[in-house]
Design a protein around this motif. Structure first.
Motif, PDB file in Angstrom:
ATOM      1  N   VAL A 255       0.886  -1.059   0.055  1.00 50.98           N
ATOM      2  CA  VAL A 255       0.071   0.189  -0.177  1.00 50.98           C
ATOM      3  C   VAL A 255       1.013   1.194   0.001  1.00 50.98           C
ATOM      4  CG1 VAL A 255      -1.867   1.183   1.442  1.00 50.98           C
ATOM      5  CG2 VAL A 255      -1.736  -1.258   1.293  1.00 50.98           C
ATOM      6  N   GLN A 256       0.619   2.320  -0.599  1.00 48.82           N
ATOM      7  CA  GLN A 256       1.445   3.564  -0.756  1.00 48.82           C
ATOM      8  C   GLN A 256       1.962   3.873   0.528  1.00 48.82           C
ATOM      9  OE1 GLN A 256       2.071   5.038  -3.831  1.00 48.82           O
ATOM     10  NE2 GLN A 256       3.826   5.957  -2.504  1.00 48.82           N
ATOM     11  N   VAL A 257       3.218   3.838   0.355  1.00 50.96           N
ATOM     12  CA  VAL A 257       4.341   3.818   1.655  1.00 50.96           C
ATOM     13  C   VAL A 257       4.542   5.220   1.918  1.00 50.96           C
ATOM     14  CG1 VAL A 257       6.398   3.383   2.833  1.00 50.96           C
ATOM     15  CG2 VAL A 257       5.462   1.961   1.331  1.00 50.96           C
ATOM     16  N   PRO A 258       4.254   5.969   3.064  1.00 52.69           N
ATOM     17  CA  PRO A 258       4.592   7.233   3.461  1.00 52.69           C
ATOM     18  C   PRO A 258       6.054   7.472   3.217  1.00 52.69           C
ATOM     19  CG  PRO A 258       3.300   6.374   5.333  1.00 52.69           C
ATOM     20  CD  PRO A 258       3.594   5.265   4.392  1.00 52.69           C
ATOM     21  N   SER A 259       6.268   8.663   2.496  1.00 51.79           N
ATOM     22  CA  SER A 259       7.737   8.841   2.073  1.00 51.79           C
ATOM     23  C   SER A 259       8.663   8.762   3.414  1.00 51.79           C
ATOM     24  CB  SER A 259       7.790  10.193   1.527  1.00 51.79           C
ATOM     25  OG  SER A 259       7.452  11.363   2.368  1.00 51.79           O
ATOM     26  N   PHE A 260       8.514   9.365   4.462  1.00 53.28           N
ATOM     27  CA  PHE A 260       9.303   9.311   5.524  1.00 53.28           C
ATOM     28  C   PHE A 260       9.489   7.821   5.961  1.00 53.28           C
ATOM     29  CE2 PHE A 260       5.468   9.140   8.376  1.00 53.28           C
ATOM     30  CZ  PHE A 260       5.733   8.338   9.400  1.00 53.28           C
ATOM     31  N   ILE A 261       8.482   6.922   5.699  1.00 50.30           N
ATOM     32  CA  ILE A 261       8.643   5.821   6.199  1.00 50.30           C
ATOM     33  C   ILE A 261       9.701   4.854   5.269  1.00 50.30           C
ATOM     34  CG2 ILE A 261       7.607   3.195   6.180  1.00 50.30           C
ATOM     35  CD1 ILE A 261       7.246   4.668   8.737  1.00 50.30           C
ATOM     36  N   LEU A 262       9.486   5.201   3.938  1.00 53.51           N
ATOM     37  CA  LEU A 262      10.360   4.766   2.940  1.00 53.51           C
ATOM     38  C   LEU A 262      11.934   5.114   2.997  1.00 53.51           C
ATOM     39  CD1 LEU A 262      10.949   2.843   0.495  1.00 53.51           C
ATOM     40  CD2 LEU A 262      10.360   4.914  -0.876  1.00 53.51           C
ATOM     41  N   SER A 263      12.077   6.616   3.298  1.00 55.76           N
ATOM     42  CA  SER A 263      13.308   7.071   3.749  1.00 55.76           C
ATOM     43  C   SER A 263      14.043   6.534   4.766  1.00 55.76           C
ATOM     44  CB  SER A 263      13.280   9.008   3.854  1.00 55.76           C
ATOM     45  OG  SER A 263      12.592   9.134   2.724  1.00 55.76           O
ATOM     46  N   MET A 264      13.243   6.277   5.845  1.00 54.91           N
ATOM     47  CA  MET A 264      13.763   5.829   7.256  1.00 54.91           C
ATOM     48  C   MET A 264      14.317   4.344   6.756  1.00 54.91           C
ATOM     49  SD  MET A 264      11.149   7.010   9.910  1.00 54.91           S
ATOM     50  CE  MET A 264      11.714   5.947  11.203  1.00 54.91           C
ATOM     51  N   ALA A 265      13.472   3.444   6.154  1.00 54.27           N
ATOM     52  CA  ALA A 265      13.908   2.222   5.866  1.00 54.27           C
ATOM     53  C   ALA A 265      15.127   2.126   4.620  1.00 54.27           C
ATOM     54  CB  ALA A 265      12.796   1.512   5.172  1.00 54.27           C
ATOM     55  N   MET A 266      15.048   2.873   3.841  1.00 53.19           N
ATOM     56  CA  MET A 266      16.125   3.148   2.875  1.00 53.19           C
ATOM     57  C   MET A 266      17.414   3.561   3.455  1.00 53.19           C
ATOM     58  SD  MET A 266      15.247   1.696   0.022  1.00 53.19           S
ATOM     59  CE  MET A 266      16.814   2.112  -0.705  1.00 53.19           C
ATOM     60  N   GLN A 267      17.443   4.433   4.305  1.00 52.49           N
ATOM     61  CA  GLN A 267      18.597   4.779   5.052  1.00 52.49           C
ATOM     62  C   GLN A 267      19.233   3.683   5.798  1.00 52.49           C
ATOM     63  OE1 GLN A 267      20.607   7.515   4.492  1.00 52.49           O
ATOM     64  NE2 GLN A 267      21.920   7.022   6.173  1.00 52.49           N
ATOM     65  N   THR A 268      18.352   3.106   6.462  1.00 50.63           N
ATOM     66  CA  THR A 268      18.701   1.796   7.439  1.00 50.63           C
ATOM     67  C   THR A 268      19.266   0.576   6.762  1.00 50.63           C
ATOM     68  OG1 THR A 268      16.960   2.499   8.992  1.00 50.63           O
ATOM     69  CG2 THR A 268      17.702   0.299   9.281  1.00 50.63           C
ATOM     70  N   VAL A 269      18.911   0.490   5.614  1.00 48.15           N
ATOM     71  CA  VAL A 269      19.209  -0.452   4.651  1.00 48.15           C
ATOM     72  C   VAL A 269      20.640  -0.071   4.161  1.00 48.15           C
ATOM     73  CG1 VAL A 269      18.813  -1.569   2.457  1.00 48.15           C
ATOM     74  CG2 VAL A 269      17.085  -1.505   3.975  1.00 48.15           C
ATOM     75  N   ARG A 270      20.836   1.208   3.494  1.00 48.76           N
ATOM     76  CA  ARG A 270      22.097   1.499   3.296  1.00 48.76           C
ATOM     77  C   ARG A 270      23.160   1.543   4.298  1.00 48.76           C
ATOM     78  NH1 ARG A 270      23.165   7.913   1.716  1.00 48.76           N
ATOM     79  NH2 ARG A 270      25.186   7.545   0.915  1.00 48.76           N
ATOM     80  N   GLU A 271      23.049   1.692   5.644  1.00 48.15           N
ATOM     81  CA  GLU A 271      23.824   1.544   6.616  1.00 48.15           C
ATOM     82  C   GLU A 271      24.114   0.470   7.084  1.00 48.15           C
ATOM     83  OE1 GLU A 271      21.972   3.912   9.849  1.00 48.15           O
ATOM     84  OE2 GLU A 271      22.254   5.823   8.933  1.00 48.15           O
ATOM     85  N   GLU A 272      23.173  -0.607   7.039  1.00 47.84           N
ATOM     86  CA  GLU A 272      23.305  -2.088   7.103  1.00 47.84           C
ATOM     87  C   GLU A 272      24.205  -2.673   6.150  1.00 47.84           C
ATOM     88  OE1 GLU A 272      22.955  -5.488   9.392  1.00 47.84           O
ATOM     89  OE2 GLU A 272      22.027  -3.721   9.843  1.00 47.84           O
ATOM     90  N   ILE A 273      23.931  -2.389   4.875  1.00 45.57           N
ATOM     91  CA  ILE A 273      24.677  -2.840   3.731  1.00 45.57           C
ATOM     92  C   ILE A 273      26.339  -2.314   3.884  1.00 45.57           C
ATOM     93  CG2 ILE A 273      25.066  -3.017   1.298  1.00 45.57           C
ATOM     94  CD1 ILE A 273      22.024  -3.128   1.123  1.00 45.57           C
ATOM     95  N   GLN A 274      26.335  -1.008   4.303  1.00 50.58           N
ATOM     96  CA  GLN A 274      27.869  -0.488   4.430  1.00 50.58           C
ATOM     97  C   GLN A 274      28.582  -1.301   5.385  1.00 50.58           C
ATOM     98  OE1 GLN A 274      26.383   3.606   4.675  1.00 50.58           O
ATOM     99  NE2 GLN A 274      27.802   4.308   2.974  1.00 50.58           N
ATOM    100  N   ALA A 275      28.005  -1.617   6.413  1.00 51.37           N
ATOM    101  CA  ALA A 275      28.506  -2.236   7.598  1.00 51.37           C
ATOM    102  C   ALA A 275      28.751  -3.822   7.403  1.00 51.37           C
ATOM    103  CB  ALA A 275      27.332  -2.093   8.819  1.00 51.37           C
ATOM    104  N   ARG A 276      27.822  -4.213   6.821  1.00 51.29           N
ATOM    105  CA  ARG A 276      28.096  -5.827   6.179  1.00 51.29           C
ATOM    106  C   ARG A 276      29.164  -6.047   5.031  1.00 51.29           C
ATOM    107  NH1 ARG A 276      24.786  -9.559   8.684  1.00 51.29           N
ATOM    108  NH2 ARG A 276      23.026  -8.571  10.140  1.00 51.29           N
ATOM    109  N   ALA A 277      28.612  -5.449   3.945  1.00 52.49           N
ATOM    110  CA  ALA A 277      29.249  -5.675   2.503  1.00 52.49           C
ATOM    111  C   ALA A 277      30.172  -4.650   2.175  1.00 52.49           C
ATOM    112  CB  ALA A 277      28.139  -5.860   1.688  1.00 52.49           C
ATOM    113  N   ARG A 278      30.262  -3.478   2.950  1.00 51.16           N
ATOM    114  CA  ARG A 278      31.554  -2.444   2.511  1.00 51.16           C
ATOM    115  C   ARG A 278      31.161  -1.851   1.211  1.00 51.16           C
ATOM    116  NH1 ARG A 278      32.777  -1.650   7.713  1.00 51.16           N
ATOM    117  NH2 ARG A 278      33.549  -3.897   8.778  1.00 51.16           N
ATOM    118  N   PHE A 279      30.139  -1.385   0.787  1.00 50.89           N
ATOM    119  CA  PHE A 279      29.651  -0.572  -0.249  1.00 50.89           C
ATOM    120  C   PHE A 279      28.552   0.038   0.008  1.00 50.89           C
ATOM    121  CE2 PHE A 279      27.125  -4.244  -1.554  1.00 50.89           C
ATOM    122  CZ  PHE A 279      25.993  -3.619  -2.495  1.00 50.89           C
TER     123      PHE A 279
END
Length: 350
Positions: A255-279
């Protein structure tokens, strides 16, 4: 043999708007006896009212937190740790085989990439080519995100008869190669470089072309931009921007995701991948590299692809830096086996 996309838990299950607690109504104002009665009534209800309010607040906090956490949990695994292809070497078939009247062989070998990871590879070629003085072009096949070098088998039937040898490998983090995570092209381009350097050192290999699918296709875009001496290439369903793919996957299945939820999730994903896979996933945008490529390119896109939307391939084809480029449209989605005539067309193009 075709690339697989991990089954994604339907993100819409994360969103249940009925669980979103509405704010409590504002209390009115009163004076005199009304105020006293209101106060007494409030005192009697305070216990249950406070409990109900705390329940609503906790439910609301939990729901918002769950939306971000669940979205992030699906996405980072989808990007860097989808289901890993498992197989045994015998699944690659016999080491010597015939296609029509011609005999061929498979040579298995190991390479090491810049990160020191072992890559399991196979080179399919005419029998005894290593002992001859002739040189043949070679096509490096690059597989999809939760696949392996087994994916290259279907191409042997159209490439080997064309007088081409075929080199395939399990990219780092995939199949039998070392590596805990994949990176959808970021580090896979180093695996490609290791393969290219190896092949250029062989006396029986002349030009080198590429055939990639999904992750392998996007890796080919990056490789072509970095090495302009590569020959023709086939790119089946590449993505132009990883951040865009991730956002489209979330928005398309929820269902249409509020933009701030998507932004929070994407930022968390970005940080997790940087920590785990280093890119940094924000930097993985082959569309920026495509204008620097010079190789002749054939793009294949499924018009009904609902995983990597077709516009990614169209956009890459449009900005490709080489003078010779071709676009072939098929149906069947992201993972379907391509029609034999399309495989034959790709082989003839190479």
């Amino acid at each position: 043999g075709s690339p697989c996309v991990p089954e994604v838990r339907r993100p819409c299950a994360m969103f249940n708007f009925l669980n979103w607690a509405a704010p409590a109504p504002l209390a009115g104002t009163a004076s005199g006896e009304d105020a006293l009665e209101q106060s007494c009534g409030a005192a009697r209800a305070r216990g249950s009212g406070d409990r109900a309010r705390r329940h609503r607040e906790n439910e609301k906090d939990f729901t918002w937190r769950s939306l971000v956490t669940d979205t992030y949990g699906v996405l980072w695994k989808l990007i860097i740790r989808p289901p890993r292809s498992t197989y045994i070497v015998e699944d690659l078939g016999p080491e010597r085989f015939r296609l029509g009247s011609k005999s061929f062989q498979r040579k298995d070998l190991q390479l090491t990439n810049q990160r020191g990871l072992r890559l399991e590879c196979s080179h399919f070629m005419p029998l005894d080519l290593e002992k001859e003085s002739r040189r043949l072009p070679c096509v490096i096949y690059l597989h999809g995100n939760c696949s392996s070098r087994l994916e290259a088998i279907d191409t042997l039937f159209v490439l080997l008869p064309q007088g081409l040898s075929v080199f395939c490998l399990d990219l780092s983090g995939s199949g039998l190669s070392e590596g805990e995570y994949i990176s959808l092209g970021w580090y896979e381009q180093q695996d490609l470089e290791a393969a290219v350097n190896y092949l250029r050192g062989l006396h029986y290999v002349s030009g080198i072309g590429l055939w990639g699918r999904s992750m392998g296709a996007s890796t080919s875009v990056l490789g072509a931009a970095a090495d302009k001496s590569l020959g023709a290439m086939v790119m089946d369903s590449p993505f132009g921007s990883l951040p865009v793919v991730a956002q489209e996957l979330v928005n398309r299945q929820m269902v249409q995701v509020p933009s701030f939820i998507l932004s929070m999730a994407m930022q968390t994903v970005r940080e997790e991948i940087q920590a785990r896979a280093r890119f940094d996933i924000q930097e993985l945008q082959p569309i920026r590299a495509a204008p620097r490529a010079r190789s002749p390119a054939l793009f294949i896109v499924a018009s009904d692809d609902d995983f990597v939307l077709p516009h990614h391939t169209y956009d890459l084809h449009r900005v490709w830096g080489g003078n010779e480029r071709k676009l072939v449209t098929v149906t069947g989605g992201h993972n379907a086996a391509r029609p034999k005539e399309v495989l034959q067309e790709a082989a003839e193009f190479l």
